[in-house]
Design a protein around this motif. Sequence first.
Motif, PDB file in Angstrom:
ATOM      1  N   GLY A 198      -2.806  -1.175   2.084  1.00 62.68           N
ATOM      2  CA  GLY A 198      -3.238  -0.052   1.248  1.00 62.68           C
ATOM      3  C   GLY A 198      -4.625   0.415   1.672  1.00 62.68           C
ATOM      4  O   GLY A 198      -5.433  -0.382   2.171  1.00 62.68           O
ATOM      5  N   THR A 199      -4.885   1.694   1.469  1.00 64.24           N
ATOM      6  CA  THR A 199      -6.152   2.239   1.977  1.00 64.24           C
ATOM      7  C   THR A 199      -7.343   1.936   1.070  1.00 64.24           C
ATOM      8  O   THR A 199      -8.484   1.990   1.512  1.00 64.24           O
ATOM      9  CB  THR A 199      -6.057   3.766   2.171  1.00 64.24           C
ATOM     10  N   ASP A 200      -7.077   1.610  -0.207  1.00 69.40           N
ATOM     11  CA  ASP A 200      -8.196   1.485  -1.149  1.00 69.40           C
ATOM     12  C   ASP A 200      -9.160   0.356  -0.788  1.00 69.40           C
ATOM     13  O   ASP A 200     -10.376   0.493  -0.963  1.00 69.40           O
ATOM     14  CB  ASP A 200      -7.667   1.286  -2.581  1.00 69.40           C
ATOM     15  N   ILE A 214       2.116  -5.081  -2.108  1.00 63.88           N
ATOM     16  CA  ILE A 214       1.367  -4.759  -3.329  1.00 63.88           C
ATOM     17  C   ILE A 214       0.352  -3.644  -3.078  1.00 63.88           C
ATOM     18  O   ILE A 214       0.056  -3.281  -1.945  1.00 63.88           O
ATOM     19  CB  ILE A 214       0.620  -6.015  -3.871  1.00 63.88           C
ATOM     20  N   ASP A 215      -0.146  -3.137  -4.190  1.00 65.04           N
ATOM     21  CA  ASP A 215      -1.265  -2.190  -4.166  1.00 65.04           C
ATOM     22  C   ASP A 215      -2.490  -2.954  -3.669  1.00 65.04           C
ATOM     23  O   ASP A 215      -2.750  -4.083  -4.116  1.00 65.04           O
ATOM     24  CB  ASP A 215      -1.478  -1.711  -5.609  1.00 65.04           C
ATOM     25  N   SER A 216      -3.268  -2.356  -2.780  1.00 63.92           N
ATOM     26  CA  SER A 216      -4.366  -3.142  -2.185  1.00 63.92           C
ATOM     27  C   SER A 216      -5.484  -3.443  -3.180  1.00 63.92           C
ATOM     28  O   SER A 216      -6.330  -4.298  -2.912  1.00 63.92           O
ATOM     29  CB  SER A 216      -4.917  -2.455  -0.936  1.00 63.92           C
ATOM     30  N   ALA A 261       2.772   2.103  -5.020  1.00 65.34           N
ATOM     31  CA  ALA A 261       2.479   1.543  -3.697  1.00 65.34           C
ATOM     32  C   ALA A 261       3.322   0.278  -3.499  1.00 65.34           C
ATOM     33  O   ALA A 261       3.787  -0.330  -4.469  1.00 65.34           O
ATOM     34  CB  ALA A 261       0.997   1.213  -3.601  1.00 65.34           C
ATOM     35  N   ALA A 284      -1.648   4.643   4.864  1.00 68.90           N
ATOM     36  CA  ALA A 284      -1.264   6.047   4.699  1.00 68.90           C
ATOM     37  C   ALA A 284      -1.846   6.546   3.392  1.00 68.90           C
ATOM     38  O   ALA A 284      -2.097   5.761   2.477  1.00 68.90           O
ATOM     39  CB  ALA A 284       0.255   6.194   4.684  1.00 68.90           C
ATOM     40  N   MET A 285      -2.044   7.853   3.329  1.00 70.91           N
ATOM     41  CA  MET A 285      -2.587   8.454   2.112  1.00 70.91           C
ATOM     42  C   MET A 285      -1.485   9.054   1.250  1.00 70.91           C
ATOM     43  O   MET A 285      -1.713   9.380   0.101  1.00 70.91           O
ATOM     44  CB  MET A 285      -3.622   9.521   2.471  1.00 70.91           C
ATOM     45  N   LYS A 315     -13.572   4.196   3.382  1.00 72.47           N
ATOM     46  CA  LYS A 315     -12.780   5.248   2.742  1.00 72.47           C
ATOM     47  C   LYS A 315     -13.754   6.163   2.032  1.00 72.47           C
ATOM     48  O   LYS A 315     -14.517   5.714   1.166  1.00 72.47           O
ATOM     49  CB  LYS A 315     -11.771   4.645   1.763  1.00 72.47           C
ATOM     50  N   TYR A 354       3.010   7.840  -7.821  1.00 75.91           N
ATOM     51  CA  TYR A 354       3.931   7.034  -7.022  1.00 75.91           C
ATOM     52  C   TYR A 354       3.557   5.572  -7.180  1.00 75.91           C
ATOM     53  O   TYR A 354       2.512   5.246  -7.739  1.00 75.91           O
ATOM     54  CB  TYR A 354       3.857   7.450  -5.541  1.00 75.91           C
ATOM     55  N   GLY A 414       0.819  -1.214   0.000  1.00 69.84           N
ATOM     56  CA  GLY A 414       0.000   0.000   0.000  1.00 69.84           C
ATOM     57  C   GLY A 414       0.846   1.253   0.000  1.00 69.84           C
ATOM     58  O   GLY A 414       2.086   1.206  -0.076  1.00 69.84           O
ATOM     59  N   THR A 415       0.192   2.397   0.100  1.00 73.75           N
ATOM     60  CA  THR A 415       0.884   3.692   0.063  1.00 73.75           C
ATOM     61  C   THR A 415       1.765   3.897   1.281  1.00 73.75           C
ATOM     62  O   THR A 415       2.757   4.607   1.221  1.00 73.75           O
ATOM     63  CB  THR A 415      -0.169   4.820  -0.043  1.00 73.75           C
TER      64      THR A 415
HETATM   65  C1  SIN Z   1      -3.436   1.004  -2.088  1.00 74.05           C
HETATM   66  O1  SIN Z   1      -4.575   0.881  -1.643  1.00 74.05           O
HETATM   67  O2  SIN Z   1      -2.606   0.083  -2.067  1.00 74.05           O
HETATM   68  C2  SIN Z   1      -3.020   2.281  -2.729  1.00 74.05           C
HETATM   69  C3  SIN Z   1      -3.650   3.469  -2.120  1.00 74.05           C
HETATM   70  C4  SIN Z   1      -3.313   3.682  -0.670  1.00 74.05           C
HETATM   71  O3  SIN Z   1      -2.749   2.867   0.034  1.00 74.05           O
HETATM   72  O4  SIN Z   1      -3.680   4.792  -0.188  1.00 74.05           O
END
Ligand code: SIN
Length: 325
Positions: A91-93, A57-59, A28, A117-118, A165, A26, A12-13
């Motif tokens: 990741g936040t997504d 990885i990217d979520s 992730a 994190a964002m 989110k 960027y 994630g970010t």
């Molecule tokens: C993700 O979800 O991996 C990318 C976005 C984020 O973490 O804010």
Amino acid sequence: MTVKLTVLATGGTIAGIAGSATAKDYSAGQIAIEDYLENVAGLGLSAELSAQQIANIDSADIGQGVWNDLHRATLAALGDPECQGIVITHGTDTLEETAFLLDLTLPVHKPVVMVGAMRPADAVGYDGLRNFANAMRVAGDGEAAGRGVLVVMGDRIFGGRDVRKVRTRGTEAFRGFPRESVGLVTPSSLEWFGAPWRAVGEPRFGWVDALPEVVIVAAYSGLCGEAVARCIGPDTRGVVVAGVGEGNMPEAARRELVRRCAQGLQVVRASRADEGLVDAEPDDAANGFVASRALNPAKARILLQLLIASGETERAAIQRAFDGR
Ligand code: SIN
């Protein structure tokens, strides 16, 4: 006394890199957790951390495989007498989906805290280290046990069932519904709103290595029966409708879903609106539909997958599961 925490990292970010402090784009999931913890060590927090990289990885790409590994590792940490609490970076997504899935499938006798994190780690105003320090504080607090899986973002603590989110950018990207948040945390303070609410015991659902296929169909003006039908494949066991307003949909879409319900498909009405309940309506029983209550489409999908996997097929019982907390 130094608290012992297990960190399970998924990317994630919070582990992202832009290559420049002011770049918009960027990647992730770039920083390995061992390297990340070297930065955390610089914060001078009194905790002993042991870490495991589950994924990086990217979520958006997190699915059953990572969920299986993460669930296994979290269970192992929960069973480790040396471990007092668990921090999961994510990741936040799709954080809200993993949080709810773990909330429904883990025992809650130790704190389990998810954090993201964002902004990427090399951005001006990186929020990840503060969120991580806050998550460590929550995971080290015995009072966090019995509250299910928690999410720490932007100095607030959310219940895994409530968290959503709600913004694409900015550090205040999360909200809870129906409980806005369950506590406040900073690196130097922690305040809970009320006592733990979950009985410590067995999880609500057993773990399933291959969840059944449930799709989300977004409703909109003009959604027709053929468009609904195209979303439903031969392996689809359930549909969550991201309905308009309080889980509504055009009549043509309703007719197609009623027809599919009669053939054994499970249908849950949720809402594409950010907040608000979707209550059961008198027509639901005749249609074969279930109302999602406080769950948004992404979370309603997780609960429906677990219910179907557990062998539940009765509409009224599925509705009761959505009504419960
Ligand atoms: C993700 O979800 O991996 C990318 C976005 C984020 O973490 O804010």
